[in-house]
Design a protein around this motif. Structure first.
Motif, PDB file in Angstrom:
ATOM      1  N   GLU A 267       7.656  11.305  -3.062  1.00 23.96           N
ATOM      2  CA  GLU A 267       8.186  10.087  -3.048  1.00 23.96           C
ATOM      3  C   GLU A 267       7.565   9.161  -2.107  1.00 23.96           C
ATOM      4  O   GLU A 267       6.892  10.102  -1.733  1.00 23.96           O
ATOM      5  N   ILE A 268       7.058   8.302  -2.774  1.00 21.83           N
ATOM      6  CA  ILE A 268       6.176   7.015  -2.124  1.00 21.83           C
ATOM      7  C   ILE A 268       6.846   6.282  -0.520  1.00 21.83           C
ATOM      8  O   ILE A 268       7.592   6.097  -1.370  1.00 21.83           O
ATOM      9  N   MET A 269       6.382   7.133   0.395  1.00 19.39           N
ATOM     10  CA  MET A 269       7.019   6.796   1.476  1.00 19.39           C
ATOM     11  C   MET A 269       6.386   5.251   1.834  1.00 19.39           C
ATOM     12  O   MET A 269       6.051   4.479   2.494  1.00 19.39           O
ATOM     13  N   GLY A 270       4.694   5.304   2.001  1.00 20.20           N
ATOM     14  CA  GLY A 270       3.905   4.031   2.752  1.00 20.20           C
ATOM     15  C   GLY A 270       2.725   3.984   1.805  1.00 20.20           C
ATOM     16  O   GLY A 270       2.058   4.809   0.966  1.00 20.20           O
TER      17      GLY A 270
ATOM     18  N   ILE B  25       2.694  -0.457  -6.192  1.00 14.80           N
ATOM     19  CA  ILE B  25       2.125   0.768  -5.490  1.00 14.80           C
ATOM     20  C   ILE B  25       2.864   1.825  -5.056  1.00 14.80           C
ATOM     21  O   ILE B  25       2.728   2.560  -5.269  1.00 14.80           O
ATOM     22  N   LEU B  26       4.303   1.122  -4.067  1.00 15.51           N
ATOM     23  CA  LEU B  26       5.632   1.843  -4.010  1.00 15.51           C
ATOM     24  C   LEU B  26       5.980   2.630  -5.025  1.00 15.51           C
ATOM     25  O   LEU B  26       6.558   3.484  -4.224  1.00 15.51           O
ATOM     26  N   GLN B  27       6.346   2.112  -6.389  1.00 16.02           N
ATOM     27  CA  GLN B  27       7.024   2.470  -7.638  1.00 16.02           C
ATOM     28  C   GLN B  27       8.782   1.927  -6.766  1.00 16.02           C
ATOM     29  O   GLN B  27       9.217   3.656  -6.945  1.00 16.02           O
ATOM     30  N   ILE B  28       8.575   0.762  -6.419  1.00 16.48           N
ATOM     31  CA  ILE B  28      10.292   1.009  -6.298  1.00 16.48           C
ATOM     32  C   ILE B  28      10.014  -0.378  -7.368  1.00 16.48           C
ATOM     33  O   ILE B  28       9.405  -1.036  -7.509  1.00 16.48           O
ATOM     34  N   THR B  29      11.467  -0.143  -7.980  1.00 15.92           N
ATOM     35  CA  THR B  29      11.892  -1.288  -8.946  1.00 15.92           C
ATOM     36  C   THR B  29      12.633  -2.678  -8.371  1.00 15.92           C
ATOM     37  O   THR B  29      12.659  -3.683  -8.516  1.00 15.92           O
TER      38      THR B  29
ATOM     39  N   TYR C  92       1.594  -0.446   4.722  1.00  9.32           N
ATOM     40  CA  TYR C  92       3.639  -1.111   4.329  1.00  9.32           C
ATOM     41  C   TYR C  92       4.314   0.288   4.369  1.00  9.32           C
ATOM     42  O   TYR C  92       3.751   1.728   3.910  1.00  9.32           O
ATOM     43  N   TYR C  93       4.775   0.665   5.326  1.00  7.50           N
ATOM     44  CA  TYR C  93       6.295   1.415   4.911  1.00  7.50           C
ATOM     45  C   TYR C  93       7.650   1.125   4.319  1.00  7.50           C
ATOM     46  O   TYR C  93       8.253  -0.104   5.566  1.00  7.50           O
ATOM     47  N   ARG C  94       7.736   1.698   3.537  1.00  7.66           N
ATOM     48  CA  ARG C  94       9.678   1.830   3.623  1.00  7.66           C
ATOM     49  C   ARG C  94      10.310   1.810   4.202  1.00  7.66           C
ATOM     50  O   ARG C  94      10.344   2.849   5.103  1.00  7.66           O
TER      51      ARG C  94
END
Length: 233
Positions: free
Chosen positions: A132-135, A189-193, A219-221
Motif C-alpha cells: 500500500e502506498i503511504m507516501g 500517484i498515491l492511488q487514492i480515489t 507527501y504522506y497520507r
C-alpha cells in the motif's frame, strides 16, 4: 555566464560561518553598514541576504540592537544523519518513479541557491508498506554539488550514500511540516480515489561546509501516519 547574485554570496558566507560555529548562538553579526562596506554592496542587498538567513531559521533580529544567531533547536548543530530522513526507510518498500537531470526553474534556483542555467537531478519515489502506498517524495539535487549519483542510491537513504561513498557530510536541515489536501496528481500517484488530508514536509539540507545540496518534498497520507514516543523525565 550569469553571475551569482551578491545577496546569495553574502548569505552563503554567513551561513558557512554559522555552521562552522565562528558565530555561536546569540552572537551578534556585524552591522549592516559594515557588511555593505566589506562586500562593496548596498544596504538593500545586505538586508536581502539577511532575509534569506532569517527564512532559514539561522538568525533573528532585535529592533534597535542588530542581528543575532538563532538557537533553532538543532539547526546549526550536528545531526545524526538518520534524523535527516523524515521516516525510517528500512521499514518501507521504495519504488523509483522518475530519475532525470533537468534545467532549473526559477523556484528551484531560489530554493537551492543556484543559478537558473544550472542543472539539477530530479528524483521521484514512493514509499510502500504491505504493497500500500503511504507516501510520495520528490528530491532535487544540484548536479554541480552532488556528482556521481546513481538510480539505486534512492532505494535507501541518500545521506548514508553521501557519507560512505562521496565522503560528504550532511549536517543540518531546515524542515517545514504542514497539512494539505490532495489534488488530482497526488491522488493518482498515491492511488487514492478521493481528496484526503496529507502531511507535507518540505526540507532543505546542508553539508558541514554550509553548502545547500538538497530540496525535497514529502507527501504522506495523514490517516496512515502514527507517532509513537517514549518520554522519560
Amino acid at each position: 555566464m550569469k553571475e551569482t547574485p551578491k545577496y546569495v554570496i553574502i548569505a552563503d558566507h554567513f551561513r558557512q560561518l554559522i555552521h562552522e560555529e565562528n558565530f555561536k548562538v546569540d552572537d551578534q553579526l556585524p552591522q549592516e553598514i559594515q557588511i555593505a562596506k566589506s562586500f562593496n554592496v548596498s544596504r538593500i542587498t545586505v538586508r536581502k541576504a539577511l532575509d534569506e538567513l532569517e527564512k532559514q531559521g539561522l538568525i533573528y533580529r532585535v529592533q534597535g540592537s542588530g542581528t543575532f544567531v538563532k538557537d533553532a533547536n538543532g539547526v546549526g548543530k550536528g545531526f545524526d544523519k538518520k534524523s535527516l530522513d523524515l521516516f525510517n526507510l528500512e521499514e518501507y518498500q521504495i519504488e523509483i518513479l522518475n530519475f532525470e537531470i533537468q534545467k532549473t526553474s526559477k523556484e528551484m534556483a531560489a530554493k537551492l541557491n543556484i543559478n537558473e542555467y544550472d542543472l539539477v537531478y530530479k528524483i521521484e519515489r514512493i514509499l510502500k508498506q504491505n504493497d500500500e502506498i503511504m507516501g510520495y517524495q520528490v528530491i532535487y539535487l544540484p548536479s554541480k554539488v552532488i556528482q556521481g549519483i546513481r538510480l539505486d542510491v534512492f532505494k535507501h537513504s541518500l545521506y548514508t550514500f553521501l557519507e560512505d561513498e562521496l565522503v560528504l557530510n550532511p549536517k543540518t536541515a531546515i524542515r517545514e511540516i504542514s497539512t494539505v489536501i490532495s489534488d488530482e496528481k497526488l491522488n493518482r500517484i498515491l492511488q487514492i480515489t478521493k481528496l484526503e488530508p496529507l502531511l507535507k514536509c518540505e526540507q532543505r539540507t546542508f553539508l558541514d561546509s554550509g553548502q545547500l545540496f538538497e530540496w525535497t518534498r514529502y507527501y504522506y497520507r495523514a490517516n496512515k501516519y502514527k507517532i509513537i514516543q517514549h518520554i522519560k523525565k
